[in-house]
Write a protein that holds these residues in place. Structure first.
Motif, PDB file in Angstrom:
ATOM      1  N   GLN A   1       0.852  -1.188   0.000  1.00  0.00           N
ATOM      2  CA  GLN A   1       0.000   0.000   0.000  1.00  0.00           C
ATOM      3  C   GLN A   1       0.885   1.235   0.000  1.00  0.00           C
ATOM      4  O   GLN A   1       2.008   1.223   0.498  1.00  0.00           O
ATOM      5  CB  GLN A   1      -0.903   0.030   1.234  1.00  0.00           C
ATOM      6  N   THR A   2       0.362   2.323  -0.587  1.00  0.00           N
ATOM      7  CA  THR A   2       1.084   3.590  -0.558  1.00  0.00           C
ATOM      8  C   THR A   2       0.102   4.736  -0.786  1.00  0.00           C
ATOM      9  O   THR A   2      -0.887   4.588  -1.521  1.00  0.00           O
ATOM     10  CB  THR A   2       2.195   3.642  -1.630  1.00  0.00           C
ATOM     11  N   GLY A   3       0.364   5.862  -0.149  1.00  0.00           N
ATOM     12  CA  GLY A   3      -0.409   7.050  -0.436  1.00  0.00           C
ATOM     13  C   GLY A   3      -0.069   7.586  -1.817  1.00  0.00           C
ATOM     14  O   GLY A   3       1.098   7.629  -2.205  1.00  0.00           O
ATOM     15  N   ILE A   4      -1.086   7.967  -2.568  1.00  0.00           N
ATOM     16  CA  ILE A   4      -0.864   8.493  -3.925  1.00  0.00           C
ATOM     17  C   ILE A   4      -1.357   9.928  -4.063  1.00  0.00           C
ATOM     18  O   ILE A   4      -1.100  10.575  -5.068  1.00  0.00           O
ATOM     19  CB  ILE A   4      -1.542   7.608  -4.990  1.00  0.00           C
ATOM     20  N   ALA A   5      -2.078  10.400  -3.054  1.00  0.00           N
ATOM     21  CA  ALA A   5      -2.540  11.788  -2.992  1.00  0.00           C
ATOM     22  C   ALA A   5      -3.013  12.015  -1.570  1.00  0.00           C
ATOM     23  O   ALA A   5      -3.059  11.085  -0.764  1.00  0.00           O
ATOM     24  CB  ALA A   5      -3.670  12.049  -3.998  1.00  0.00           C
ATOM     25  N   ALA A   6      -3.373  13.222  -1.232  1.00  0.00           N
ATOM     26  CA  ALA A   6      -3.861  13.505   0.108  1.00  0.00           C
ATOM     27  C   ALA A   6      -5.080  12.645   0.423  1.00  0.00           C
ATOM     28  O   ALA A   6      -6.058  12.627  -0.338  1.00  0.00           O
ATOM     29  CB  ALA A   6      -4.225  14.984   0.229  1.00  0.00           C
ATOM     30  N   ASP A   7      -5.000  11.894   1.522  1.00  0.00           N
ATOM     31  CA  ASP A   7      -6.104  11.045   1.988  1.00  0.00           C
ATOM     32  C   ASP A   7      -6.512   9.972   0.983  1.00  0.00           C
ATOM     33  O   ASP A   7      -7.655   9.510   0.993  1.00  0.00           O
ATOM     34  CB  ASP A   7      -7.329  11.898   2.346  1.00  0.00           C
ATOM     35  N   THR A   8      -5.613   9.574   0.111  1.00  0.00           N
ATOM     36  CA  THR A   8      -5.919   8.544  -0.896  1.00  0.00           C
ATOM     37  C   THR A   8      -4.826   7.482  -0.878  1.00  0.00           C
ATOM     38  O   THR A   8      -3.637   7.797  -0.875  1.00  0.00           O
ATOM     39  CB  THR A   8      -6.022   9.150  -2.307  1.00  0.00           C
ATOM     40  N   LEU A   9      -5.264   6.222  -0.874  1.00  0.00           N
ATOM     41  CA  LEU A   9      -4.350   5.096  -0.714  1.00  0.00           C
ATOM     42  C   LEU A   9      -4.524   4.104  -1.862  1.00  0.00           C
ATOM     43  O   LEU A   9      -5.648   3.774  -2.248  1.00  0.00           O
ATOM     44  CB  LEU A   9      -4.643   4.383   0.613  1.00  0.00           C
ATOM     45  N   LEU A  10      -3.424   3.655  -2.430  1.00  0.00           N
ATOM     46  CA  LEU A  10      -3.421   2.588  -3.429  1.00  0.00           C
ATOM     47  C   LEU A  10      -3.025   1.287  -2.738  1.00  0.00           C
ATOM     48  O   LEU A  10      -2.055   1.257  -1.969  1.00  0.00           O
ATOM     49  CB  LEU A  10      -2.436   2.890  -4.547  1.00  0.00           C
ATOM     50  N   MET A  11      -3.767   0.172  -2.999  1.00  0.00           N
ATOM     51  CA  MET A  11      -3.523  -1.100  -2.330  1.00  0.00           C
ATOM     52  C   MET A  11      -3.448  -2.233  -3.352  1.00  0.00           C
ATOM     53  O   MET A  11      -4.255  -2.293  -4.280  1.00  0.00           O
ATOM     54  CB  MET A  11      -4.635  -1.392  -1.311  1.00  0.00           C
ATOM     55  N   PHE A  12      -2.484  -3.103  -3.162  1.00  0.00           N
ATOM     56  CA  PHE A  12      -2.314  -4.269  -4.039  1.00  0.00           C
ATOM     57  C   PHE A  12      -1.928  -5.475  -3.185  1.00  0.00           C
ATOM     58  O   PHE A  12      -1.169  -5.353  -2.223  1.00  0.00           O
ATOM     59  CB  PHE A  12      -1.223  -4.012  -5.076  1.00  0.00           C
ATOM     60  N   SER A  13      -2.463  -6.643  -3.549  1.00  0.00           N
ATOM     61  CA  SER A  13      -2.071  -7.870  -2.862  1.00  0.00           C
ATOM     62  C   SER A  13      -2.045  -9.027  -3.846  1.00  0.00           C
ATOM     63  O   SER A  13      -2.750  -9.019  -4.869  1.00  0.00           O
ATOM     64  CB  SER A  13      -3.034  -8.201  -1.706  1.00  0.00           C
ATOM     65  N   ALA A  14      -1.205 -10.011  -3.553  1.00  0.00           N
ATOM     66  CA  ALA A  14      -1.118 -11.235  -4.357  1.00  0.00           C
ATOM     67  C   ALA A  14      -0.901 -12.404  -3.402  1.00  0.00           C
ATOM     68  O   ALA A  14      -0.193 -12.277  -2.400  1.00  0.00           O
ATOM     69  CB  ALA A  14       0.012 -11.156  -5.376  1.00  0.00           C
ATOM     70  N   ARG A  15      -1.512 -13.534  -3.723  1.00  0.00           N
ATOM     71  CA  ARG A  15      -1.370 -14.728  -2.879  1.00  0.00           C
ATOM     72  C   ARG A  15      -1.165 -15.948  -3.771  1.00  0.00           C
ATOM     73  O   ARG A  15      -1.943 -16.193  -4.701  1.00  0.00           O
ATOM     74  CB  ARG A  15      -2.607 -14.934  -2.007  1.00  0.00           C
TER      75      ARG A  15
END
Length: 367
Positions: free
Chosen positions: A219-233
């Motif tokens: 996960q990482t912030g990409i703008a104010a109060d906005t989060l990008l999330m990625f997962s793999a299993r």
């Protein structure tokens, strides 16, 4: 950007709708380990699949009952560098029930697998960026099956077995960035299988291995109060074979060459990509898509106890901060279950245009 880390929780709740390959259900998340301070959560999920197939014009009817998922977690800091977490979940499961009276060859057949796990973890932070973690997992498992078409039933003993977890994480708190890689070991189970069939009643040893797996979360912030999330299993389901002795003998006598009750032909890899947004001090939300690729090749068939091949999903989540310490999260998922063919007595069946709907609720509190 720090508050954007709160958004990840709403995404996790919605993921209860996933209809993953093998017998995966919870995804074995360790996210509570990264919460601030002393933290507790309780979650409830419900999944309603709608899966049916046809065999020489006869429909199986919906052969996947709804099921529920319960989980909980407790996390606390032991020092500035050391923290611990206890996580309870139901990592694997299966519920199959072909309705009676449909004219389908497997009408009346049913099967279930139930599990519960307790995972104890310790995390050591070298600094604000790097940390390692690990611990043990205790798994309780039980299964049963009834196949009236061949006059067969089987029930396993309830077993309690151990595995382990290790992982590492990299974080940049100022931009809410966190990348973690987690290895979950395989768990070997020595079941006793009680079988009842035309061969009589018998008991025998039936070893089963639940798969090792690797989870990557980012996960990482990409703008104010906005989060990008990625997962793999990734999960090694090809190592999970359920092969009772008398069942194999009966199928051999019927001329069948595939005599395992359950035999997964491929390992699975599932992905999720989402965006979270903090709207104000009280509300935040998330939207994500999930994907597990189709693994069956041309002419390959799935098992009659798992007539699916991959999935696509969409999940929406909302989180409401009741107070600065207490929050309620909710999510809903819609899953497009991948088409698959199975075989009955050498003839193919067709499972197409199937789906599942799931929703979840989570209550969390930070002390």
């Amino acid at each position: 950007m720090k508050n954007t880390t709160l958004l990840a929780a709403s995404l996790a709740v919605g993921a209860t709708g996933a209809y993953a390959g093998g017998m995966d259900r919870s995804g074995q998340s360790i996210s509570p380990l990264f919460e601030d301070g002393t933290y507790v959560e309780l979650s409830f999920g419900s999944v309603s699949p709608d899966v049916s197939g046809t065999f020489f014009g006869a429909s199986s009817g919906d052969m996947t009952p709804s099921y529920t998922q319960l989980s909980g977690a407790y996390k606390r800091d032991l020092s500035d560098q050391l923290s611990m977490a206890l996580i309870i979940d139901q990592p694997y499961g299966a519920d199959i029930d072909y309705p009676d009276g449909t004219g389908y060859a497997l009408a009346g057949s049913n099967a279930s697998v139930t599990t519960a796990a307790i995972t104890a973890l310790l995390r050591y932070k070298f600094n604000e960026n790097f940390s390692v973690y690990g611990g043990v997992r205790n798994l309780t498992s039980h299964g049963e099956v009834e196949l009236p078409a061949i006059g067969y039933s089987m029930e396993t003993s309830t077993e309690n077995d151990w595995g382990y977890v290790v992982g590492a994480a990299y974080e940049i708190p100022d931009i809410a960035l966190r990348a973690s890689l987690t290895y979950n070991s395989e768990i070997d189970i020595d079941f006793t299988a009680d079988e009842d069939s035309a061969l009589g009643a018998s008991s025998s040893d039936m070893p089963v291995t639940m798969p090792k797996s690797v989870n990557f979360n980012f996960q990482t912030g990409i703008a104010a109060d906005t989060l990008l999330m990625f997962s793999a299993r990734w999960a090694e389901w090809t190592e999970t074979v359920i092969a009772p002795d008398d069942y194999a003998s009966i199928l051999t006598s019927l001329g069948e060459t595939d005599t395992d009750l359950v035999n997964h032909k491929n390992d699975t890899i599932s992905y999720s990509l989402g965006v979270g947004r903090r709207f104000n001090d009280k509300w935040s939300g998330s939207l994500s898509v999930g994907y597990e690729k189709s693994y069956l090749g041309s002419g390959d068939t799935a098992g009659n106890l798992s007539p699916r091949d991959g999935y696509k999903s969409i999940t929406a989540g909302l989180k409401y901060n009741v107070t600065e310490q207490t929050a309620i999260s909710g999510g809903v998922s819609y899953v497009w279950v991948g088409d698959a063919n199975t075989k009955i007595s050498g003839f193919e069946t067709s499972f197409e245009d199937n789906s599942a709907v799931g929703f979840g609720l989570k209550l969390s509190h930070t002390f």
